[in-house]
Design an enzyme around this catalytic site. Structure first.
Site, short mmCIF file in Angstrom:
data_model
loop_
_atom_site.label_atom_id
_atom_site.label_comp_id
_atom_site.label_asym_id
_atom_site.label_seq_id
_atom_site.Cartn_x
_atom_site.Cartn_y
_atom_site.Cartn_z
N TYR A 167 0.85 -1.20 0.00
CA TYR A 167 0.00 0.00 0.00
C TYR A 167 0.89 1.25 0.00
O TYR A 167 0.50 2.32 -0.49
CB TYR A 167 -0.95 -0.03 1.21
CG TYR A 167 -2.17 0.84 1.05
CD1 TYR A 167 -3.07 0.66 0.00
CD2 TYR A 167 -2.43 1.86 1.96
CE1 TYR A 167 -4.18 1.47 -0.14
CE2 TYR A 167 -3.55 2.67 1.84
CZ TYR A 167 -4.41 2.46 0.78
OH TYR A 167 -5.53 3.27 0.65
N LYS A 174 -3.07 8.41 3.09
CA LYS A 174 -4.30 8.23 3.90
C LYS A 174 -4.10 8.76 5.32
O LYS A 174 -5.03 9.26 5.94
CB LYS A 174 -4.72 6.75 3.93
CG LYS A 174 -5.22 6.21 2.58
CD LYS A 174 -6.41 6.97 2.05
CE LYS A 174 -7.06 6.27 0.87
NZ LYS A 174 -8.01 7.14 0.15
N LYS A 204 -13.06 -4.85 -4.22
CA LYS A 204 -12.54 -4.90 -5.59
C LYS A 204 -13.08 -3.73 -6.41
O LYS A 204 -14.26 -3.72 -6.77
CB LYS A 204 -12.96 -6.23 -6.23
CG LYS A 204 -11.76 -7.02 -6.75
CD LYS A 204 -12.18 -8.24 -7.51
CE LYS A 204 -12.24 -9.45 -6.58
NZ LYS A 204 -12.76 -10.66 -7.22
N ALA A 207 -9.50 1.39 -8.42
CA ALA A 207 -8.36 1.89 -7.65
C ALA A 207 -7.66 0.73 -6.95
O ALA A 207 -6.42 0.67 -6.91
CB ALA A 207 -8.83 2.93 -6.63
P1 NAD Z 1 -12.40 3.93 -7.92
O1 NAD Z 1 -11.23 3.72 -8.83
O2 NAD Z 1 -13.72 3.51 -8.39
O3 NAD Z 1 -12.46 5.45 -7.45
C1 NAD Z 1 -11.32 6.28 -7.38
C2 NAD Z 1 -11.74 7.60 -8.00
O4 NAD Z 1 -10.70 8.58 -7.88
C3 NAD Z 1 -12.06 7.45 -9.48
O5 NAD Z 1 -13.37 7.82 -9.73
C4 NAD Z 1 -11.10 8.43 -10.14
O6 NAD Z 1 -11.66 9.09 -11.26
C5 NAD Z 1 -10.85 9.41 -9.01
N1 NAD Z 1 -9.65 10.20 -9.25
C6 NAD Z 1 -8.38 9.76 -9.40
N2 NAD Z 1 -7.56 10.79 -9.69
C7 NAD Z 1 -8.36 11.91 -9.72
C8 NAD Z 1 -8.12 13.27 -9.96
N3 NAD Z 1 -6.88 13.75 -10.25
N4 NAD Z 1 -9.17 14.14 -9.91
C9 NAD Z 1 -10.42 13.71 -9.61
N5 NAD Z 1 -10.71 12.42 -9.38
C10 NAD Z 1 -9.69 11.53 -9.43
O7 NAD Z 1 -12.00 3.14 -6.58
P2 NAD Z 1 -12.64 3.16 -5.12
O8 NAD Z 1 -12.08 1.96 -4.45
O9 NAD Z 1 -14.11 3.35 -5.18
O10 NAD Z 1 -11.93 4.43 -4.46
C11 NAD Z 1 -12.65 5.49 -3.84
C12 NAD Z 1 -11.94 5.88 -2.54
O11 NAD Z 1 -12.07 4.82 -1.61
C13 NAD Z 1 -10.45 6.16 -2.69
O12 NAD Z 1 -10.08 7.23 -1.86
C14 NAD Z 1 -9.85 4.87 -2.17
O13 NAD Z 1 -8.52 5.04 -1.71
C15 NAD Z 1 -10.81 4.58 -1.04
N6 NAD Z 1 -10.77 3.22 -0.50
C16 NAD Z 1 -10.87 2.14 -1.32
C17 NAD Z 1 -10.79 0.88 -0.78
C18 NAD Z 1 -10.87 -0.35 -1.67
O14 NAD Z 1 -10.45 -1.41 -1.25
N7 NAD Z 1 -11.39 -0.24 -2.88
C19 NAD Z 1 -10.64 0.69 0.61
C20 NAD Z 1 -10.57 1.82 1.42
C21 NAD Z 1 -10.62 3.08 0.86
#
Ligand code: NAD
Length: 271
Positions: A167, A174, A204, A207
């Protein structure tokens, strides 16, 4: 997850008359998409953002199904893009009540390999800018839209608190995100704006696919969390409804773990 616990809930229009700006939808697996659907089901009017035309082409057909007031091109690494998008939003919404910050990005090479080797100055800069600073920038931009108060929710992960292999710099981002959330919460409490984070278990999504070993972690986790399963996007959406609504009217500066209890564990297996 069983069919009874998965899927929609109805709280009787908890967000009727409310407006929510939702960032971070990339596709129908995005956590933000589950949040948007839940807010919509509870009566909220919605607006969305996406970064750049290519992402817009993918996102527009999806978000249009929720009849948004606006769908705005907003790359959070650009102040001009943020200012432009908010000016566009002002034309249709004088105020809104909820901001969902669901954005994270790190260069792929930084999410695999030895932290010491792969965490370059550029990888740090990009990751911290897009994944952490953007919360401050967007909350500042949202403040004038929230004259009677509001709620901001961001998405974090356990890698902010403890080391999660691969990570890497995203964990550092974070940690900065959670700390920024607390400083924002303190600063904006006097304006009636609450700021909280959901620390979601692994799911899943696009990102998550960029993190080496994610699939193995999901498989391993499935029977090791206290609830003996992984979370899904809908679990996060439910927690977000709580944090964004009056149910959480005295909750601010909080990191709410939605992780089937994973973060309480020390040694996972002695048997
Ligand atoms: P995702 O890929 O669907 O969403 C990530 C989003 O970030 C995308 O929509 C992308 O367009 C946006 N993004 C990236 N760069 C950008 C930029 N420069 N300007 C504007 N938008 C931008 O994946 P997700 O898992 O739904 O992620 C959403 C959040 O949840 C993130 O912060 C991620 O770190 C967090 N998160 C995810 C998980 C997991 O396991 N999937 C766990 C904990 C936290």
């Amino acid at each position: 997850m069983s069919d009874e616990t998965k899927g929609g809930i109805s709280l009787g229009g908890l967000f009727k008359g409310k407006r929510a700006l939702v960032t971070g939808i990339a596709n129908d697996r995005s956590i933000a998409w589950a949040i948007a659907q839940a807010l919509h089901a509870e009566g909220a009017a919605l607006a969305f953002t996406y970064p750049g035309a290519a992402m817009g082409e993918r996102v527009l057909p999806l978000v249009r199904t929720l009849a948004p007031a606006a769908v705005l091109d907003m790359d959070v690494s650009s102040d001009e893009a943020i200012d432009g998008a908010m000016a566009e939003l002002k034309e249709v919404w004088p105020t809104f009540d909820v901001l969902v910050h669901s954005i994270g990005f790190a260069p792929r090479g930084a999410l695999a390999g030895r932290f010491t080797d792969v965490t370059t100055r550029e990888a740090w800069r990009i990751t911290l800018d897009v994944s952490a600073y953007s919360l401050i920038a967007l909350t500042r931009a949202a403040k004038p839209f929230m004259p009677r108060g509001g709620s901001v929710v961001t998405l974090s992960y356990y890698g902010a608190e403890k080391v999660v292999r691969n990570y890497n710099v995203m964990g550092v981002a974070k940690a900065a995100l959670e700390s920024s959330m607390r400083y924002l919460a303190e600063d904006l409490g006097q304006d009636g704006i609450r700021v909280n984070a959901i620390s979601a278990g692994p799911v899943k999504t696009l990102a998550a696919a960029g993190i080496k070993g994610m699939r193995a972690m999901l498989d391993e986790n499935a029977d090791k969390t206290p609830l003996r399963r992984n979370i899904d996007q809908d679990d996060v959406a439910r927690a977000c409804l709580y944090l964004c609504s009056d149910l959480a009217r005295s909750v601010t500066g909080e990191v709410l773990h939605v992780d089937c209890g994973q973060s309480i564990l020390g040694v996972v297996s002695m048997a």
